[in-house]
Design a protein around this motif. Structure first.
Motif, mmCIF file in Angstrom:
data_model
loop_
_atom_site.group_PDB
_atom_site.id
_atom_site.type_symbol
_atom_site.label_atom_id
_atom_site.label_comp_id
_atom_site.label_asym_id
_atom_site.label_seq_id
_atom_site.Cartn_x
_atom_site.Cartn_y
_atom_site.Cartn_z
ATOM 1 N N ARG A 1 0.791 -1.226 0.000
ATOM 2 C CA ARG A 1 0.000 0.000 0.000
ATOM 3 C C ARG A 1 0.830 1.287 0.000
ATOM 4 N N ASP A 2 2.154 1.178 -0.067
ATOM 5 C CA ASP A 2 2.973 2.396 -0.080
ATOM 6 C C ASP A 2 2.598 3.317 -1.231
ATOM 7 N N THR A 3 2.409 2.743 -2.406
ATOM 8 C CA THR A 3 2.088 3.539 -3.595
ATOM 9 C C THR A 3 1.026 2.845 -4.425
ATOM 10 N N LEU B 1 4.400 12.806 -9.198
ATOM 11 C CA LEU B 1 3.095 12.839 -8.555
ATOM 12 C C LEU B 1 2.796 11.426 -8.075
ATOM 13 N N VAL B 2 2.677 11.262 -6.756
ATOM 14 C CA VAL B 2 2.658 9.938 -6.137
ATOM 15 C C VAL B 2 1.381 9.752 -5.320
ATOM 16 N N CYS B 3 0.627 8.703 -5.621
ATOM 17 C CA CYS B 3 -0.523 8.323 -4.803
ATOM 18 C C CYS B 3 -0.053 7.325 -3.749
ATOM 19 N N GLN B 4 -0.200 7.691 -2.486
ATOM 20 C CA GLN B 4 0.238 6.862 -1.371
ATOM 21 C C GLN B 4 -1.003 6.290 -0.685
ATOM 22 N N GLU B 5 -1.375 5.096 -1.133
ATOM 23 C CA GLU B 5 -2.654 4.509 -0.755
ATOM 24 C C GLU B 5 -2.793 4.357 0.756
ATOM 25 N N GLY B 6 -1.791 3.790 1.406
ATOM 26 C CA GLY B 6 -1.878 3.533 2.829
ATOM 27 C C GLY B 6 -1.951 4.788 3.670
ATOM 28 N N SER C 1 -17.727 -0.258 0.910
ATOM 29 C CA SER C 1 -16.541 0.114 1.677
ATOM 30 C C SER C 1 -16.419 1.634 1.694
ATOM 31 N N TYR C 2 -15.500 2.123 2.509
ATOM 32 C CA TYR C 2 -15.251 3.566 2.500
ATOM 33 C C TYR C 2 -13.942 3.858 3.219
ATOM 34 N N GLY C 3 -13.149 4.730 2.623
ATOM 35 C CA GLY C 3 -11.874 5.081 3.228
ATOM 36 C C GLY C 3 -11.173 6.155 2.441
ATOM 37 N N THR C 4 -9.877 6.223 2.631
ATOM 38 C CA THR C 4 -9.055 7.226 1.946
ATOM 39 C C THR C 4 -7.947 6.567 1.124
ATOM 40 N N SER C 5 -8.177 5.331 0.689
ATOM 41 C CA SER C 5 -7.164 4.561 -0.042
ATOM 42 C C SER C 5 -7.072 5.042 -1.483
ATOM 43 N N VAL C 6 -6.411 6.153 -1.680
ATOM 44 C CA VAL C 6 -6.322 6.811 -2.980
ATOM 45 C C VAL C 6 -5.601 5.933 -3.992
ATOM 46 N N TYR C 7 -6.061 5.995 -5.237
ATOM 47 C CA TYR C 7 -5.469 5.158 -6.290
ATOM 48 C C TYR C 7 -4.745 5.967 -7.366
#
Length: 317
Positions: free
Chosen positions: A145-147, A159-164, A198-204
């Motif tokens: 989940r780092d990226t 530009l980096v999406c950091q899922e975790g 589901s629901y969260g902030t796990s950006v992709y």
């Protein structure tokens, strides 16, 4: 030779839209293969790929850059000849596993690879040598989940999406954070998972627009957001804002020259489109649902022009 599969393609036209809807080829991975589906719903090209991919690219030379294993990036010709491969290995303080979720062929011929677990971005030459390394700051280290989506910008930043961490960050080439945007729960309770409940902030995903704003595919935040440099949301698309479409794990993003967005809708269920194109006034002008060739794990895709040589739609004006 197995028969060509006919896709189920849903086309939606809003009132006032053009008489002829857009039609595209779709290059994606799911159900154990990478496949290119034509606008007529027939498979034009495919190759076995049993790993659930998180990035995919048609290169300018006509080859394909594919995610073929947890830490493996492969360049393949249309004739299915492997001409380049890179496999990330544990490095530095990392004694555990490494996963790759994003990569990009750069104009100088090197390939950018984001290495989760190693918490770094590398640029790799044709011989497989690492010629640049950019460290990433990760609050909640996790090799899975780092990226997620990572893109090198024209400025030389990343530009980096950091899922975790629930963050989109822009790093300079030294690894310094120069901009970031944190997704929020909006007062709702977190519910881990991938589906629409589901629901969260796990950006992709995230792409930088020509005006400097950033469009974000929120993963299980179930939203698409456009934010400016100050972090202000200037446009958004919420989970149930489009008639007949429910956003689940929001993944792929294409920003088209006409201002429209193509959005990936993964883990949304069999009745939902896997991709759709939406205008800035929130009219759906094209959608794609193909449950014969792709399933509910279609996390990454690239949309190509409908006729002639394979070409990505982002660069077509």
């Amino acid at each position: 030779m197995r028969p060509l599969l006919v896709a189920v393609i849903t086309l939606s036209l809003a009132a006032g839209a053009a008489a002829d809807p857009p039609a595209y080829r779709v290059l994606a991975q799911d159900k154990g293969h990478v496949a290119l589906v034509g606008k007529d719903g027939k498979v034009e090209w495919e190759v076995e790929c049993k790993y659930n991919s998180h990035d995919i690219h048609l290169l300018p030379n006509g080859n394909l850059l594919l995610h073929t294993g947890p830490a493996t990036v492969t360049e393949m010709t249309p004739a299915k000849e492997v001409v380049w491969r890179y496999e990330a290995k544990p490095a530095g303080a990392n004694k555990g596993r490494v996963e790759v979720h994003a990569f990009q062929r750069l104009p100088d011929g090197t390939t950018m690879v984001a290495e989760s677990g190693n918490r770094r971005i590398v640029e790799v030459d044709k011989a497989g040598k690492i010629v640049r390394e950019v460290p990433l700051s990760v609050k909640r280290p996790d090799a899975h989940r780092d990226t997620r989506m990572v893109r090198k910008l024209a400025s030389g930043n990343y530009l980096v999406c950091q899922e975790g961490d629930g963050l989109v960050r822009e790093y300079d080439p030294t690894g310094k954070t120069v901009w970031e945007y944190a997704l929020d729960l909006g007062g709702r309770k977190e519910a881990p998972g991938h589906g629409p409940e589901s629901y969260g902030t796990s950006v992709y995903g995230a792409v930088r627009l020509a005006n400097g704003n950033t469009v974000i595919a929120g993963g299980n935040n179930h939203r698409v957001l456009e934010v400016d440099r100050a972090g202000k949301v200037v446009w958004s698309l919420d989970q149930k804002e489009l008639p007949g479409i429910t956003l689940a794990w929001v993944t792929t993003l294409h920003a088209l020259p006409n201002g429209n967005l193509i959005v990936g809708n993964c883990h949304a269920g069999p009745d939902q489109p896997q991709l759709f194109e939406v205008t800035r006034d929130k009219k759906v002008v094209w959608s794609f649902r193909n449950r014969n060739v792709f399933g509910d794990n279609t996390a990454t895709s690239q949309v190509l022009t409908s006729d002639g040589p394979w070409r990505a739609v982002e660069g077509i004006r």
